[in-house]
Scaffold this motif. Structure first.
Motif, PDB file in Angstrom:
ATOM      1  N   LYS A 171       0.826  -1.207   0.000  1.00  0.00           N
ATOM      2  CA  LYS A 171       0.000   0.000   0.000  1.00  0.00           C
ATOM      3  C   LYS A 171       0.860   1.257   0.000  1.00  0.00           C
ATOM      4  CE  LYS A 171      -3.572   2.493   2.569  1.00  0.00           C
ATOM      5  NZ  LYS A 171      -4.429   2.511   3.779  1.00  0.00           N
ATOM      6  N   ALA A 172       1.972   1.220   0.741  1.00  0.00           N
ATOM      7  CA  ALA A 172       2.819   2.404   0.844  1.00  0.00           C
ATOM      8  C   ALA A 172       4.216   2.009   1.299  1.00  0.00           C
ATOM      9  CB  ALA A 172       2.219   3.408   1.826  1.00  0.00           C
ATOM     10  N   VAL A 173       5.186   2.837   0.951  1.00  0.00           N
ATOM     11  CA  VAL A 173       6.544   2.736   1.481  1.00  0.00           C
ATOM     12  C   VAL A 173       6.851   4.112   2.043  1.00  0.00           C
ATOM     13  CG1 VAL A 173       8.963   2.259   0.989  1.00  0.00           C
ATOM     14  CG2 VAL A 173       7.176   1.000  -0.239  1.00  0.00           C
ATOM     15  N   GLU A 174       6.756   4.232   3.349  1.00  0.00           N
ATOM     16  CA  GLU A 174       6.820   5.546   3.977  1.00  0.00           C
ATOM     17  C   GLU A 174       7.242   5.427   5.435  1.00  0.00           C
ATOM     18  OE1 GLU A 174       2.793   6.746   3.415  1.00  0.00           O
ATOM     19  OE2 GLU A 174       2.052   5.664   5.188  1.00  0.00           O
ATOM     20  N   PRO A 175       7.684   6.530   6.048  1.00  0.00           N
ATOM     21  CA  PRO A 175       8.050   6.495   7.467  1.00  0.00           C
ATOM     22  C   PRO A 175       6.823   6.237   8.336  1.00  0.00           C
ATOM     23  CG  PRO A 175       9.030   8.405   6.385  1.00  0.00           C
ATOM     24  CD  PRO A 175       8.032   7.827   5.422  1.00  0.00           C
ATOM     25  N   ARG A 176       6.981   5.339   9.299  1.00  0.00           N
ATOM     26  CA  ARG A 176       5.922   5.024  10.252  1.00  0.00           C
ATOM     27  C   ARG A 176       6.531   4.922  11.663  1.00  0.00           C
ATOM     28  NH1 ARG A 176       0.961   2.709   8.600  1.00  0.00           N
ATOM     29  NH2 ARG A 176       0.370   3.615   6.590  1.00  0.00           N
ATOM     30  N   PRO A 177       5.739   5.117  12.722  1.00  0.00           N
ATOM     31  CA  PRO A 177       6.247   4.976  14.093  1.00  0.00           C
ATOM     32  C   PRO A 177       6.727   3.548  14.354  1.00  0.00           C
ATOM     33  CG  PRO A 177       4.118   6.093  14.081  1.00  0.00           C
ATOM     34  CD  PRO A 177       4.319   5.550  12.704  1.00  0.00           C
ATOM     35  N   TYR A 178       7.764   3.437  15.181  1.00  0.00           N
ATOM     36  CA  TYR A 178       8.206   2.108  15.610  1.00  0.00           C
ATOM     37  C   TYR A 178       8.711   2.175  17.041  1.00  0.00           C
ATOM     38  CZ  TYR A 178      13.327   2.748  14.964  1.00  0.00           C
ATOM     39  OH  TYR A 178      14.638   3.130  15.052  1.00  0.00           O
ATOM     40  N   SER A 179       9.013   1.017  17.609  1.00  0.00           N
ATOM     41  CA  SER A 179       9.185   0.908  19.060  1.00  0.00           C
ATOM     42  C   SER A 179      10.409   1.620  19.608  1.00  0.00           C
ATOM     43  CB  SER A 179       9.248  -0.578  19.463  1.00  0.00           C
ATOM     44  OG  SER A 179      10.348  -1.213  18.847  1.00  0.00           O
ATOM     45  N   MET A 180      11.396   1.928  18.783  1.00  0.00           N
ATOM     46  CA  MET A 180      12.600   2.593  19.273  1.00  0.00           C
ATOM     47  C   MET A 180      12.462   4.105  19.307  1.00  0.00           C
ATOM     48  SD  MET A 180      14.357   0.047  20.080  1.00  0.00           S
ATOM     49  CE  MET A 180      15.883   0.853  20.534  1.00  0.00           C
ATOM     50  N   GLY A 181      11.281   4.604  18.968  1.00  0.00           N
ATOM     51  CA  GLY A 181      11.040   6.031  18.997  1.00  0.00           C
ATOM     52  C   GLY A 181      11.135   6.664  17.626  1.00  0.00           C
ATOM     53  N   GLY A 182      10.335   7.675  17.396  1.00  0.00           N
ATOM     54  CA  GLY A 182      10.354   8.354  16.107  1.00  0.00           C
ATOM     55  C   GLY A 182       9.740   7.513  15.008  1.00  0.00           C
ATOM     56  N   ASN A 183      10.072   7.860  13.769  1.00  0.00           N
ATOM     57  CA  ASN A 183       9.570   7.139  12.603  1.00  0.00           C
ATOM     58  C   ASN A 183      10.720   6.492  11.848  1.00  0.00           C
ATOM     59  OD1 ASN A 183       6.952   8.053  13.144  1.00  0.00           O
ATOM     60  ND2 ASN A 183       7.210   9.886  11.888  1.00  0.00           N
ATOM     61  N   VAL A 184      10.437   5.404  11.175  1.00  0.00           N
ATOM     62  CA  VAL A 184      11.432   4.741  10.343  1.00  0.00           C
ATOM     63  C   VAL A 184      10.752   4.297   9.050  1.00  0.00           C
ATOM     64  CG1 VAL A 184      11.036   2.403  11.261  1.00  0.00           C
ATOM     65  CG2 VAL A 184      13.288   3.012  10.358  1.00  0.00           C
ATOM     66  N   MET A 185      11.500   4.287   7.963  1.00  0.00           N
ATOM     67  CA  MET A 185      10.943   3.847   6.682  1.00  0.00           C
ATOM     68  C   MET A 185      10.372   2.436   6.821  1.00  0.00           C
ATOM     69  SD  MET A 185      10.291   4.884   3.678  1.00  0.00           S
ATOM     70  CE  MET A 185      11.336   6.344   3.584  1.00  0.00           C
TER      71      MET A 185
END
Length: 458
Positions: free
Chosen positions: A79-93
């Motif tokens: 559906k998408a390739v984009e930054p999303r939140p993850y458990s280490m903080g902030g967003n990651v691709m």
């Protein structure tokens, strides 16, 4: 019984809620969000784009340098390739995949014709292509640890200590997947060329020890199980090496410096699956527990499953839940949302609604020295705390702050409730920032000198 390591604490294990509950399969989610950073090292580069069709086990992220590839955990459409939140903080691709519920396996997944006939190099290549990392939370690429240790390591240890409170996924794997554990350990023995592999298990998991020993006897496997006294943080690889071998890893060193290599229980299972079936890491066992969870469970789910679905599968969260933690209560990270995905290193999700957290507004050190007595790395946390709070980088280096494993034993035992572990994370970042600044200045100076020479030569 194995020997002791220095320091450590013995918190209530809090495992009764899930240690007798079999691993349950979470129904496939409608959508997964697969982070491109699930390993020690730089994030992977996505290999797919929106609109692409993917299948289970298909490689969707490739690494450069130190890392491990990432694979689709469900079949469906990107559906998408984009930054999303993850458990280490902030967003990651991240790669977002809409599940078509067909569970199609990729043509890339190929089982070896005869796994037992594979050479060491072939097995290491399979481990690399399967994207296996340290699944206890460290997420160091397993193929790097193996290839770097072959010929140097004489003691291979499987980490079944699982010493942190609440977490029971490894314990259940010993009981329910002992053939995979012993099979993976046998392949590790072959890769490292050792006569036997040692599995260290704390004695509060006696039924797990018995099940492993039963499977070892049936398979005539080159594996032995070593019972360990219950002590946190025995699951730290340096502490486990000392408990098993009596040797201490030198400051700033690695287990390989004393001829040891340590692998997590579920990492060992992943090695077995990859070598026998060709399937890469696409699922993860997660313990979902804590006072805020209605029905704590051990859950296996596809990588990229939203954590909120794990809580829903366990009956939801109780009223008054005030804290979510990814990982155990000692080393885990507090989360601001449940809309983060399960990754390869996610071993536990905790939710709390009672008065487990006891903090004070203005903590003051009373110089009791308890933190020094429990530090497994022989550090002096009370001084590290002062140096970090005042930004004294040279003093932090002299006090060996980078040797801190952030286990939280000092914070656990501190009667003043100082935020020790948090401050040490801050202190480490100060040291890293100072080192990066010094490196940049040195490179700039060198470039200026070279430019000056060129002008003179002209």
């Amino acid at each position: 019984m194995a020997q002791a390591f220095f320091g450590g604490v013995h918190p209530h294990d809090m495992k009764a809620a899930t240690n007798e509950k079999a691993i349950e399969q979470l129904p496939a989610p409608a959508q997964v969000v697969i982070p491109m950073s699930q390993h020690f090292g730089a994030p992977c580069t996505p290999l797919v784009k929106a609109g692409d069709h993917v299948k289970v086990g298909q490689k969707i992220g490739e690494f450069r340098g130190l890392g491990a590839p990432i694979h689709a955990s469900v079949s469906g459409t990107v559906k998408a390739v984009e930054p999303r939140p993850y458990s280490m903080g902030g967003n990651v691709m991240s790669v977002v995949i809409d599940n078509d519920m067909q569970d199609e396996t990729s043509e890339e997944v190929q089982a070896p014709a005869n796994p037992d006939a594979l050479s060491v190099d072939e097995m290491v290549e399979i481990v690399k292509n399967a994207g296996i990392v340290g699944m206890g939370g460290a997420t160091f690429p397993t193929h790097v640890k193996i290839s770097g240790g072959v010929g140097k390591v004489d003691t291979v240890i499987i980490n079944g200590a699982e010493c942190e409170p609440y977490i029971t996924g490894d314990h259940r794997a010993m009981l329910e997947r002992s053939e995979e554990v012993i099979g993976g350990a046998t392949y590790l023995a072959k890769m490292f060329g050792v006569e036997k592999v040692v599995i260290g298990v704390e004695v509060n998991k006696q039924n797990g020890i018995d099940q492993l020993n039963k499977t070892i006897a049936e398979k005539h496997a080159p594996v032995v199980v070593e019972g360990l006294r219950c002590r946190y943080p025995q699951g730290g690889e340096k502490q486990l090496c000392q408990a098993i071998t009596g040797k201490q890893v030198p400051p700033g060193g690695l287990p390989s410096n004393i001829g040891c290599a340590v692998f997590n229980i579920n990492t060992t299972c992943a090695i077995y699956k990859a070598i026998t079936t060709g399937m890469p890491v696409v699922k993860k066992v997660v313990t979902v527990s804590g006072s805020g969870v209605v029905e704590p469970k051990n859950v296996e789910c596809p990588i990229g499953t939203p954590v909120s679905l794990l809580f829903d599968f366990c009956g939801g969260l109780k009223d008054g839940t005030y804290k979510l933690i990814a990982g155990g209560p000692m080393m885990g990270m507090a989360q601001y949302t449940a809309d983060i995905p399960v990754a390869k290193g996610t071993g536990c999700m905790l939710a709390f609604c009672e008065k487990e957290e006891q903090t004070v507004e203005h903590p003051q050190c009373i110089r009791c020295g308890k933190c020094v007595g429990v530090c497994p790395m022989h550090l002096e946390p009370l001084f590290l705390y002062q140096y970090a709070s005042k930004g004294l980088v040279d003093e932090l280096n002299d006090a060996h702050i980078m040797d801190c494993m952030e286990c939280g034993a000092c914070a656990y035992t501190c009667p003043a409730r100082l935020h020790l572990t948090h401050m040490f994370k801050t202190g480490k970042q100060l040291v890293k920032d100072a080192a990066a600044k010094a490196k940049a200045a040195a490179e700039a100076k060198k470039a200026a000198e070279e430019a000056k020479k060129e002008v003179v030569n002209k």
